[in-house]
Write an enzyme that holds these catalytic residues in place. Sequence first.
Site, PDB file in Angstrom:
ATOM      1  N   VAL A 187      -7.564  -7.982  16.228  1.00 47.42           N
ATOM      2  CA  VAL A 187      -7.298  -7.746  17.653  1.00 47.42           C
ATOM      3  C   VAL A 187      -8.501  -7.133  18.364  1.00 47.42           C
ATOM      4  O   VAL A 187      -9.442  -6.657  17.743  1.00 47.42           O
ATOM      5  CB  VAL A 187      -6.055  -6.849  17.835  1.00 47.42           C
ATOM      6  CG1 VAL A 187      -4.833  -7.498  17.215  1.00 47.42           C
ATOM      7  CG2 VAL A 187      -6.277  -5.467  17.216  1.00 47.42           C
ATOM      8  N   GLU A 188      -8.447  -7.144  19.704  1.00 48.92           N
ATOM      9  CA  GLU A 188      -9.503  -6.614  20.582  1.00 48.92           C
ATOM     10  C   GLU A 188     -10.866  -7.221  20.249  1.00 48.92           C
ATOM     11  O   GLU A 188     -11.887  -6.545  20.240  1.00 48.92           O
ATOM     12  CB  GLU A 188      -9.552  -5.084  20.522  1.00 48.92           C
ATOM     13  CG  GLU A 188      -8.332  -4.426  21.141  1.00 48.92           C
ATOM     14  CD  GLU A 188      -8.466  -2.932  21.318  1.00 48.92           C
ATOM     15  OE1 GLU A 188      -9.562  -2.396  21.111  1.00 48.92           O
ATOM     16  OE2 GLU A 188      -7.457  -2.298  21.665  1.00 48.92           O
ATOM     17  N   GLY A 189     -10.873  -8.508  19.982  1.00 58.29           N
ATOM     18  CA  GLY A 189     -12.099  -9.216  19.629  1.00 58.29           C
ATOM     19  C   GLY A 189     -12.207  -9.342  18.128  1.00 58.29           C
ATOM     20  O   GLY A 189     -12.585  -8.392  17.447  1.00 58.29           O
TER      21      GLY A 189
END
Length: 761
Positions: free
Chosen positions: A452-454
């Site tokens: 997640v988040e990149g």
Amino acid sequence: MTDAQDRPETKPRRDWRTWRRETLTRPLLAWYKKRLPPMSDTEREALEAGTVWWDAALFTGKPDWRQLLGAPKAGLSEEEQAFLDGPVEEFCAMLDDWRIENEWHDLPPDAWNFIKAQRFFGMIIPKEHGGLGFSAQAHSAVVSKISTRSITAAVTIMVPNSLGPAELLLHYGTDKQKAHYLPRLATGDDIPCFALTGPEAGSDASGMPDVGVVCRGTFEGEDVLGLRVTWSKRYITLGPVATVMGLAFRVLDPDHLLGEADEHGITVALIPTDTPGVEIGRRHLPAHQAFMNGPNSGKDVFIPMDWIIGGQERIGQGWRMLMESLAAGRGISLPALSTGGVKLAARTTGAYGRVRKQFGLSVGKFEGVQEALGRIAGFAYLMESMRRLTAVAVDMGEKPSVLSAIAKSHATDMMRQAINDAMDIHGGKAICDGPRNYLANVYHAMPVSITVEGANILTRNLIIFGQGAIRCHPYLYKEMSAAHDPDAQKSLDVFDGLIWKHAGHQLLTLGRSLIHNLTFGWFASAPDAGKATRHYRQLSRYSASFALLAEISLVVLGGGLKRKENISARLGDALSHLYILSAALKRFEDDGRPAGDLPLLNWSAHHSLYQIQIALDGVLANFPNRPLAWLLRLFVFPLGRHRRPPEDTLTGKIADLLLAPSEIRDRLTAGIYIGPVDQPVGQLDAALKAVLDADAISARMRRADVSDPTEAMTKKIISPEEKETLERAVSLTHEVIAVDDFAPEDISPLWNSPRAGSAES
């Protein structure tokens, strides 16, 4: 002299500049424009989002250490520390992670009520809006501590304080939006989520199919201008329980109600989830974690213009808003969670390695185990250093897009390695699930943090260097802006002033790299930092080498560097470890250069410098222009590659720091939840102390050739109190090495069913 007499001296200079601009710079600018890579609007907005700080200094090849060491020390206010010691400790104590993940699949009601009552969701919301108004440092510390007790609880709290409606409202919301939502978000009267990712658009927001069509509609009985929005999203944390949803979508204006453009770009709006047409889907179960996560959708949902965050004037600015918010939040949440997990692994694995014995020796004393245990200790030091420094940058007002990408990617990767090491050392103790197991759920949750988040692969290959090269380079971003200027003459004039300064910078970088590498960094800049000075010199040396390879890669590969992802990734690795070791040096200095921490700093330096060498060597080994790569090797490794990973003796020394209670061990693992002796981590701490107390007594018995404590007491070799100490050590050791078991029917409802091949089948 008169002005007339002055003119003949200045005219040749003007003629030279004119000749240079027209003869050299003009064709160079034309060539430069051809070398620029094609760039989508979302890529451009991502590049322009956020700020640069220490990462830009590292890109120069000659970092000014005064800038780093002059930054504020990491620390908490009295109020923030009291919150960490009070409500956060109390919250951790009420959690039962085993039941949360395996029975309830949710936080219990008393935990939800406590979160709201103590305004955990409002850590980043200022006090004037009803929040706690905490610093990024405090926000990070809270998430880090809670993560050592429950990943689900940590994620539940960190998401509203990271990339979510509150962050966006604070920076971009209208006064009316702030006044309505921020107090409700702070107290948990509204639970937020943010819907960005969809089935067809994850990292590539330009492919987002979700649209809002500008139209007129009826809202609260009035005819108003608004949008009819259709979307399908998934992986939305807190989505299943959210009362208000941040939503990203593309705005279309086929009837040109807003102007001549047909499309206005990505926009973000805040939509109550009870709005007609909003569909909250069922739950996802990400890696068997119990935090709320699920899909949602809507078809032709009408929303008024004032639901757009920031109002109608913010239409089309959504991607930049998201990227700037992510630049701060990404550097806080997952680095904090990962650091907490590794500090938990350090404290528990060290204690277990001392208490658990095989072949008459504590397993933590075996060299193979010490290699893994030392790596856990070193990573705990590096990650806490990086967590602190990144939060310092945010508290300074930076939105460090590159540094936050480094922190997220490397913190989660280091956590993965450290937890794997901890699992290996614990052996069977770690793989048997149950209430006694304090590592398994961190292990289960690791893929979520990586993704997640990149996603880390994307972040490493495309973002860290890809974004860092343009934003952090002293000239490149300015040159690109000049080249894109539609005013041809202004473009040429500005580019002319930049490109020759850039050329001079390249020559200085070339010479600096060669000199520093020939002299092993002896003349590289460094502050007077005592025994740490040599590490500053080596970082300056490798900063010059990194800057040289970055320069040449950008010039030779140009836009093709986007397609050479592995080259970009290796340059990103070098930049990352320059930053990570900088953080460790800053921490050591801010902590007062504690002598006991010097082995941890030395290990960190050996590790990061070796990783930088691997990265730079990988760039040269795979550089497409082979003759140029051989030439560059003479500047980067003129005397060969002499770096080695941390030596076994140093690794063993920092592993030993985890095997016994000490101020160093407490400092290294500070900020985790330990709990009372009837809980697994508290019990393990108590067992470690008991075993160490018993060691001296056992040694005395061995010298007397007596193995039975009762016989030893009868012979007055030990006292009755010492016998109790031995018995307590044995009892606690049995407790901490024990694993859970379950009634077969509690594990499987099919236990009593006929099986193939049985007499009943």
